[in-house]
Design an enzyme around this catalytic site. Structure first.
Site, short mmCIF file in Angstrom:
data_model
loop_
_atom_site.label_atom_id
_atom_site.label_comp_id
_atom_site.label_asym_id
_atom_site.label_seq_id
_atom_site.Cartn_x
_atom_site.Cartn_y
_atom_site.Cartn_z
N GLY A 117 64.95 74.54 175.05
CA GLY A 117 65.05 73.54 173.98
C GLY A 117 64.65 72.17 174.48
N LYS A 121 71.72 87.79 179.32
CA LYS A 121 73.09 87.23 179.33
C LYS A 121 73.43 86.56 178.00
CE LYS A 121 74.20 86.39 184.14
NZ LYS A 121 74.28 85.40 185.21
N TYR A 162 64.59 91.12 175.85
CA TYR A 162 64.85 90.41 174.59
C TYR A 162 65.28 91.40 173.50
CZ TYR A 162 63.76 87.29 170.60
OH TYR A 162 63.81 86.51 169.46
N ARG A 197 53.65 80.95 172.44
CA ARG A 197 53.46 81.80 171.27
C ARG A 197 52.06 81.56 170.71
NH1 ARG A 197 59.61 81.47 168.65
NH2 ARG A 197 59.81 79.54 169.77
P1 NAD Z 1 63.93 78.06 171.06
O1 NAD Z 1 63.64 78.51 172.44
O2 NAD Z 1 63.20 76.87 170.53
O3 NAD Z 1 65.47 77.78 170.86
C1 NAD Z 1 66.47 78.47 171.54
C2 NAD Z 1 67.49 77.44 172.01
O4 NAD Z 1 68.58 78.12 172.65
C3 NAD Z 1 66.91 76.46 173.02
O5 NAD Z 1 67.24 75.15 172.65
C4 NAD Z 1 67.59 76.86 174.32
O6 NAD Z 1 67.69 75.80 175.23
C5 NAD Z 1 68.92 77.39 173.83
N1 NAD Z 1 69.59 78.32 174.76
C6 NAD Z 1 69.08 79.46 175.29
N2 NAD Z 1 69.99 80.04 176.10
C7 NAD Z 1 71.10 79.25 176.06
C8 NAD Z 1 72.37 79.32 176.67
N3 NAD Z 1 72.71 80.32 177.49
N4 NAD Z 1 73.29 78.36 176.39
C9 NAD Z 1 72.97 77.33 175.56
N5 NAD Z 1 71.78 77.21 174.95
C10 NAD Z 1 70.84 78.16 175.21
O7 NAD Z 1 63.68 79.34 170.13
P2 NAD Z 1 63.71 79.44 168.53
O8 NAD Z 1 62.38 79.90 168.10
O9 NAD Z 1 64.31 78.24 167.94
O10 NAD Z 1 64.72 80.68 168.36
C11 NAD Z 1 66.06 80.48 167.96
C12 NAD Z 1 66.72 81.82 167.69
O11 NAD Z 1 66.02 82.52 166.65
C13 NAD Z 1 66.73 82.74 168.90
O12 NAD Z 1 67.97 83.42 168.96
C14 NAD Z 1 65.61 83.72 168.61
O13 NAD Z 1 65.83 84.97 169.21
C15 NAD Z 1 65.64 83.80 167.10
N6 NAD Z 1 64.32 84.18 166.55
C16 NAD Z 1 63.30 83.24 166.46
C17 NAD Z 1 62.06 83.63 165.95
C18 NAD Z 1 60.93 82.65 165.76
O14 NAD Z 1 59.85 83.02 165.23
N7 NAD Z 1 61.06 81.39 166.11
C19 NAD Z 1 61.85 84.96 165.56
C20 NAD Z 1 62.88 85.87 165.70
C21 NAD Z 1 64.12 85.45 166.19
N1 UDP Z 2 48.74 86.25 171.12
C1 UDP Z 2 47.39 86.05 171.37
N2 UDP Z 2 47.03 84.96 172.10
C2 UDP Z 2 47.93 84.05 172.59
C3 UDP Z 2 49.30 84.26 172.31
C4 UDP Z 2 49.67 85.37 171.58
O1 UDP Z 2 46.54 86.84 170.96
O2 UDP Z 2 47.49 83.09 173.24
C5 UDP Z 2 49.13 87.43 170.32
C6 UDP Z 2 50.24 88.28 170.93
O3 UDP Z 2 49.70 89.22 171.83
C7 UDP Z 2 50.83 88.92 169.68
C8 UDP Z 2 50.65 87.84 168.60
O4 UDP Z 2 49.64 86.97 169.10
O5 UDP Z 2 50.08 90.06 169.33
C9 UDP Z 2 51.92 87.04 168.32
O6 UDP Z 2 52.40 86.59 169.55
P1 UDP Z 2 53.65 85.60 169.68
O7 UDP Z 2 53.84 85.38 171.14
O8 UDP Z 2 53.43 84.42 168.83
O9 UDP Z 2 54.88 86.37 169.05
P2 UDP Z 2 55.35 87.90 169.03
O10 UDP Z 2 55.16 88.31 167.64
O11 UDP Z 2 54.56 88.72 169.97
O12 UDP Z 2 56.79 87.80 169.43
#
Ligand code: NAD
Ligand code: UDP
Length: 316
Positions: A36, A91, A145, A186
């Site tokens: 973050g 974790k 994950y 990503r």
């Molecule tokens: P992000 O990495 O921007 O945010 C995650 C946050 O959690 C960060 O600020 C990080 O510092 C904090 N964090 C991680 N481990 C920690 C710990 N042990 N203690 C305290 N803080 C901790 O990611 P995001 O995209 O905002 O994702 C947020 C949540 O949504 C996650 O649980 C992720 O699995 C879920 N999610 C996101 C997406 C997406 O497309 N963004 C898709 C599916 C699921």
């Molecule tokens: N990807 C890609 N080029 C990049 C980063 C990602 O082609 O530079 C592809 C990756 O292999 C996946 C899709 O884009 O098929 C989405 O990847 P992302 O990491 O955004 O999220 P995911 O859905 O895999 O969690």
């Protein structure tokens, strides 16, 4: 009404804090900044209803005072992030989820888990409905994950069934928008960063794999509605508009007149071939569906990234 948001300084967690404050909640955000950024919550520093504590939620939690809701969002989420921090990811999905659930139980608070479409692994069915059990490689690199989130879902259901905690589970599909890190690895930030730097855009594999991208305001609205519902089983929130990654790269490239060509790099192991949410359940239960088109959302996100890039270039 006070809510605790773990991962509150992350991309989604910080947008959730904004929404909760707008709904008149008091918010305590917890974060250790592993992925973050303090900048995501800097605009909230003067808000008397917003509080922040730096801590690792995989360690036992101490939160003083009443708490009505615990939103568990802490976890690395980008594939390069969780591959870099595999043990931390396991974790926070296991100990972190239990700690957050123990907090909810002790405070008699409601609980919402940020789960993921990765629970479906590399799916054989499309679109993915919540009743599909998924196809996850339990020992592949992504398993740190995927399996952590599947464990988190199982733990959440156990606290609901065994301890009576009022729990909710959202399965989030690929989401994008302002406050993603430009270097989080990503697809969207990578493509934009590469275009901004004048480097080739890297599509992994042949680019025929599909994803469905949801704009962040739509996602947060769906999550908030789910949090206020009576649904305990996992619910998909995402945008069902599906496109190939090649198409996605080309669309982003089109915003940059001087962008370099698209090149191909090896496909990461176990990269899902298709992903598209079935959102019938969210529509039926709380009337949610996304409103922001990919064109609109990309425009707003690219403006944000361009500004970030210019600011970083200015400070160099
Ligand atoms: P992000 O990495 O921007 O945010 C995650 C946050 O959690 C960060 O600020 C990080 O510092 C904090 N964090 C991680 N481990 C920690 C710990 N042990 N203690 C305290 N803080 C901790 O990611 P995001 O995209 O905002 O994702 C947020 C949540 O949504 C996650 O649980 C992720 O699995 C879920 N999610 C996101 C997406 C997406 O497309 N963004 C898709 C599916 C699921
Ligand atoms: N990807 C890609 N080029 C990049 C980063 C990602 O082609 O530079 C592809 C990756 O292999 C996946 C899709 O884009 O098929 C989405 O990847 P992302 O990491 O955004 O999220 P995911 O859905 O895999 O969690």
């Amino acid at each position: 009404m006070r809510a605790v948001v773990t991962g509150g300084a992350g991309f989604l967690g910080s947008h959730l804090c904004d929404r909760l404050l707008a709904e008149n909640w008091e918010v305590l955000a917890l974060d250790n900044f592993i992925t973050g950024d303090a900048a995501n919550i800097a605009h909230l520093s003067g808000n008397p209803k917003f509080h922040f504590e730096r801590c690792d939620v995989s360690e036992p939690l101490r939160v003083e005072g009443p708490t009505a809701y615990v939103f568990h969002f802490a976890s690395p989420a980008s594939p390069p992030d969780y591959l870099k921090f595999p043990i931390e990811t396991l974790k926070v999905g296991s100990y972190g989820t239990m700690n957050a659930l123990d907090l909810a139980r002790a405070k008699q608070a409601k609980f919402l888990l940020a789960s993921t479409s990765e629970c479906y692994g590399d799916p054989e069915v499309s679109p993915q409905t919540e009743t599909y059990w998924g196809r996850v490689n339990p020992v592949g690199p992504r398993s740190v994950y995927d399996e952590a989130k599947r464990f988190a879902e199982a733990t959440t259901m156990a606290y609901h069934r065994h301890h009576g905690v009022d729990t909710h589970i959202v399965r989030i599909f690929n989401t994008y928008g302002p406050r993603m890190r430009l270097n989080d690895g990503r697809a969207l930030p990578n493509f934009v960063y590469q275009a901004l730097c004048g480097n080739p855009i890297t599509v992994y594999g042949d680019g025929k794999q599909t994803r469905s991208f949801c704009y962040v305001s739509d996602l947060i609205d769906g999550i908030y509605r789910l949090s206020q519902s009576d649904e305990h089983y996992p619910t998909n929130i995402g945008n069902p508009t599906e496109l190939t990654i090649m198409d996605f790269a080309e669309r982003i490239r089109a915003y940059f007149p001087k962008a370099e060509k698209i090149i191909h790099e090896p496909l990461p192991e176990d990269d899902p071939k298709q992903r598209r949410p079935d959102i019938a359940k969210a529509k039926r239960l709380f009337g949610w569906e996304p409103k922001v088109s990919l064109e609109q959302g990309l425009g707003w996100t690219l403006d944000y990234f361009k500004e970030q890039f210019a600011r970083a270039a200015g400070s160099r």
